[in-house]
Design a protein around this motif. Structure first.
Motif, mmCIF file in Angstrom:
data_model
loop_
_atom_site.group_PDB
_atom_site.id
_atom_site.type_symbol
_atom_site.label_atom_id
_atom_site.label_comp_id
_atom_site.label_asym_id
_atom_site.label_seq_id
_atom_site.Cartn_x
_atom_site.Cartn_y
_atom_site.Cartn_z
ATOM 1 N N PHE A 1 -0.350 -7.193 11.444
ATOM 2 C CA PHE A 1 -1.038 -6.665 12.629
ATOM 3 C C PHE A 1 -1.540 -5.371 12.354
ATOM 4 C CE2 PHE A 1 3.396 -5.867 13.551
ATOM 5 C CZ PHE A 1 3.359 -4.415 13.602
ATOM 6 N N LEU A 2 -1.311 -4.601 11.400
ATOM 7 C CA LEU A 2 -1.634 -3.230 11.021
ATOM 8 C C LEU A 2 -2.876 -3.411 9.985
ATOM 9 C CD1 LEU A 2 1.380 -0.741 11.008
ATOM 10 C CD2 LEU A 2 -0.235 -1.205 12.977
ATOM 11 N N ASP A 3 -3.291 -4.451 9.654
ATOM 12 C CA ASP A 3 -4.479 -4.512 8.648
ATOM 13 C C ASP A 3 -5.715 -4.105 9.460
ATOM 14 O OD1 ASP A 3 -3.848 -4.656 6.151
ATOM 15 O OD2 ASP A 3 -3.623 -6.826 6.169
ATOM 16 N N THR A 4 -6.927 -3.569 9.278
ATOM 17 C CA THR A 4 -7.989 -3.540 9.916
ATOM 18 C C THR A 4 -9.119 -3.595 8.796
ATOM 19 O OG1 THR A 4 -8.023 -0.926 9.397
ATOM 20 C CG2 THR A 4 -7.081 -1.610 11.188
ATOM 21 N N ALA A 5 -10.517 -3.399 9.184
ATOM 22 C CA ALA A 5 -11.418 -3.285 8.164
ATOM 23 C C ALA A 5 -11.167 -2.100 7.146
ATOM 24 C CB ALA A 5 -12.848 -3.026 8.910
ATOM 25 N N ASN A 6 -10.660 -1.183 7.390
ATOM 26 C CA ASN A 6 -10.573 -0.173 6.370
ATOM 27 C C ASN A 6 -9.407 -0.430 5.370
ATOM 28 O OD1 ASN A 6 -12.486 1.245 7.723
ATOM 29 N ND2 ASN A 6 -11.309 2.323 9.116
ATOM 30 N N THR A 7 -8.346 -1.096 5.574
ATOM 31 C CA THR A 7 -7.270 -1.303 4.765
ATOM 32 C C THR A 7 -7.564 -2.304 3.711
ATOM 33 O OG1 THR A 7 -6.230 -3.044 6.343
ATOM 34 C CG2 THR A 7 -5.978 -0.633 6.897
ATOM 35 N N HIS B 1 -4.539 -4.517 3.146
ATOM 36 C CA HIS B 1 -3.133 -3.757 2.538
ATOM 37 C C HIS B 1 -2.126 -4.720 2.771
ATOM 38 C CE1 HIS B 1 -0.847 0.344 2.669
ATOM 39 N NE2 HIS B 1 -0.097 -0.947 2.180
ATOM 40 N N SER B 2 -1.666 -5.066 4.127
ATOM 41 C CA SER B 2 -0.559 -5.556 4.540
ATOM 42 C C SER B 2 -0.278 -7.091 4.068
ATOM 43 C CB SER B 2 -0.558 -5.523 6.218
ATOM 44 O OG SER B 2 -0.369 -4.337 6.562
ATOM 45 N N ALA B 3 -1.675 -7.804 4.095
ATOM 46 C CA ALA B 3 -1.723 -9.321 3.501
ATOM 47 C C ALA B 3 -1.328 -9.203 2.130
ATOM 48 C CB ALA B 3 -3.118 -9.736 3.665
ATOM 49 N N ARG B 4 -1.826 -8.227 1.324
ATOM 50 C CA ARG B 4 -1.650 -8.419 -0.110
ATOM 51 C C ARG B 4 -0.279 -8.045 -0.578
ATOM 52 N NH1 ARG B 4 -3.560 -4.623 -2.939
ATOM 53 N NH2 ARG B 4 -4.468 -3.149 -1.361
ATOM 54 N N VAL B 5 0.455 -6.987 0.278
ATOM 55 C CA VAL B 5 1.810 -6.878 -0.006
ATOM 56 C C VAL B 5 2.836 -8.133 0.341
ATOM 57 C CG1 VAL B 5 3.935 -5.491 0.833
ATOM 58 C CG2 VAL B 5 1.713 -4.390 0.242
ATOM 59 N N ALA B 6 2.490 -8.645 1.601
ATOM 60 C CA ALA B 6 3.196 -9.611 1.940
ATOM 61 C C ALA B 6 2.984 -10.777 1.152
ATOM 62 C CB ALA B 6 2.533 -10.370 3.388
ATOM 63 N N ASN B 7 1.843 -11.132 0.506
ATOM 64 C CA ASN B 7 1.637 -12.263 -0.472
ATOM 65 C C ASN B 7 2.246 -11.911 -1.742
ATOM 66 O OD1 ASN B 7 -0.345 -14.660 -1.234
ATOM 67 N ND2 ASN B 7 -0.370 -13.224 -3.069
ATOM 68 N N ALA B 8 2.417 -10.632 -1.971
ATOM 69 C CA ALA B 8 3.314 -10.431 -3.228
ATOM 70 C C ALA B 8 4.818 -10.831 -3.168
ATOM 71 C CB ALA B 8 3.163 -9.071 -3.680
ATOM 72 N N PRO C 1 4.160 -4.094 6.261
ATOM 73 C CA PRO C 1 3.927 -3.181 5.069
ATOM 74 C C PRO C 1 3.355 -1.739 5.485
ATOM 75 C CG PRO C 1 3.217 -5.496 4.718
ATOM 76 C CD PRO C 1 3.574 -5.514 6.098
ATOM 77 N N GLN C 2 2.827 -1.727 6.535
ATOM 78 C CA GLN C 2 2.255 -0.294 6.963
ATOM 79 C C GLN C 2 3.118 0.268 7.962
ATOM 80 O OE1 GLN C 2 -2.081 0.018 6.946
ATOM 81 N NE2 GLN C 2 -2.053 -2.336 6.789
ATOM 82 N N CYS C 3 4.108 -0.339 8.468
ATOM 83 C CA CYS C 3 4.994 0.252 9.541
ATOM 84 C C CYS C 3 5.726 1.265 9.079
ATOM 85 C CB CYS C 3 5.596 -0.720 10.207
ATOM 86 S SG CYS C 3 7.137 -0.431 11.128
ATOM 87 N N THR C 4 5.503 2.782 9.465
ATOM 88 C CA THR C 4 6.469 3.802 9.097
ATOM 89 C C THR C 4 7.986 3.638 9.422
ATOM 90 O OG1 THR C 4 5.872 4.995 11.049
ATOM 91 C CG2 THR C 4 4.236 5.421 9.084
ATOM 92 N N GLU D 1 11.995 -2.267 -1.012
ATOM 93 C CA GLU D 1 12.159 -0.853 -0.984
ATOM 94 C C GLU D 1 11.285 0.132 -1.441
ATOM 95 O OE1 GLU D 1 16.203 1.062 -1.739
ATOM 96 O OE2 GLU D 1 17.025 -1.147 -2.009
ATOM 97 N N ASP D 2 10.778 -0.313 -2.795
ATOM 98 C CA ASP D 2 9.725 0.692 -3.423
ATOM 99 C C ASP D 2 8.585 0.184 -2.838
ATOM 100 O OD1 ASP D 2 8.795 2.131 -5.416
ATOM 101 O OD2 ASP D 2 8.929 0.634 -7.045
ATOM 102 N N LEU D 3 8.356 -0.976 -2.373
ATOM 103 C CA LEU D 3 6.871 -1.147 -1.895
ATOM 104 C C LEU D 3 6.674 -0.508 -0.290
ATOM 105 C CD1 LEU D 3 6.552 -4.986 -2.210
ATOM 106 C CD2 LEU D 3 4.904 -3.553 -2.994
ATOM 107 N N TRP D 4 7.631 -0.188 0.330
ATOM 108 C CA TRP D 4 7.693 0.515 1.713
ATOM 109 C C TRP D 4 7.735 1.791 1.444
ATOM 110 C CZ3 TRP D 4 7.710 -4.799 1.919
ATOM 111 C CH2 TRP D 4 7.331 -5.270 3.157
ATOM 112 N N ALA D 5 8.324 2.291 0.175
ATOM 113 C CA ALA D 5 8.384 3.521 0.172
ATOM 114 C C ALA D 5 6.868 4.132 -0.366
ATOM 115 C CB ALA D 5 9.464 4.052 -1.162
ATOM 116 N N HIS D 6 6.253 3.457 -0.825
ATOM 117 C CA HIS D 6 4.911 3.537 -1.407
ATOM 118 C C HIS D 6 3.708 3.022 -0.379
ATOM 119 C CE1 HIS D 6 7.079 4.310 -4.911
ATOM 120 N NE2 HIS D 6 6.159 5.150 -5.540
ATOM 121 N N GLN D 7 4.268 2.923 0.904
ATOM 122 C CA GLN D 7 2.883 2.575 1.805
ATOM 123 C C GLN D 7 2.077 3.597 1.841
ATOM 124 O OE1 GLN D 7 4.845 3.352 5.904
ATOM 125 N NE2 GLN D 7 5.202 1.506 5.355
#
Length: 220
Positions: free
Chosen positions: A94-100, A103-110, A60-63, A129-135
């Motif tokens: 794998f791009l989730d960190t303590a600062n996110t 983020h990726s986990a919640r999008v994946a869960n959705a 989800p955070q991969c550009t 498409e919408d989710l990745w456009a608003h990452q």
């Protein structure tokens, strides 16, 4: 008698059938639906018996994943809707960190929260498409309410929207991420990353940096 048959045929052509005939298969006006893969860690968008079937490993955070959706999302949606293509989305985190803040986990869960026979595959693809456009890489990303709004605007039903808003765990995200990474490494142990597209029928990765990769895949 043949003149009567011709008259009936003409009336049917002019007026159309007003009701379904019992025992005759009807085309689903919403097109193919979505379902969870047998292993529980992928979401299949489209007819699982489609002539072309791919797995799409994405974060989800991969550009680069966002670029793929921007460039090919509409074509994916169209081919999925026509029943020519089925896409199994396999999210990673794998791009989730303590600062996110997951983020990726919640999008994946959705994605797993909305999947099911009531969810149109075309609407699901639009949601992706919408989710990745608003990452927002490296940040907390969209809230559950914002993700739910994207789902609503993508054409997903009220049940799907409510499932996101509830924040319920629709999948074991850690196990999902670990399993999908294992699959990703199996199909590409050298350039292991996202996005990766894997042709399930040919058993090979697809060169997505060829601008015509999807058209070639569909015509092969």
């Amino acid at each position: 008698m043949r003149y009567l048959s011709a008259l009936i045929l003409t009336l049917l052509v002019l007026t159309g059938c007003s009701r379904a005939v019992a025992g005759v298969a009807q085309v689903d006006p919403n097109g193919p639906a979505t379902q969870i893969s047998k292993d529980g860690f992928g979401v299949i968008a489209g007819d699982p018996n489609a002539p072309v079937q791919i797995e799409l490993f994405t974060e989800p955070q991969c550009t680069h994943c966002a670029d793929l959706q921007k460039d090919f999302g509409d074509q994916l949606a169209s081919e999925i809707d026509l029943g020519r293509l089925a896409v199994t989305y396999r999210p990673l985190t794998f791009l989730d960190t303590a600062n996110t803040a997951g983020h990726s986990a919640r999008v994946a869960n959705a994605l797993f929260a909305v999947a099911g026979p009531k969810t149109s595959a075309r609407a699901f693809q639009k949601f992706v498409e919408d989710l990745w456009a608003h990452q927002a890489p490296g940040s907390r990303g969209p809230s559950d309410d914002e993700i739910a709004q994207m789902a609503r605007e993508s054409g997903l039903g009220a049940d799907a929207v409510a499932a996101i808003t509830s924040g319920r765990d629709a999948v074991d995200v850690k196990e999902m991420a670990d399993t999908n990474f294992e699959y990703l490494y199996e199909v590409d142990p050298i350039n292991t990353g996202t996005p990766t597209v894997y042709d399930l029928k040919k058993g090979d990765t697809v060169d997505i940096y060829d601008n015509n990769w999807l058209s070639k895949l569909l015509s092969s």
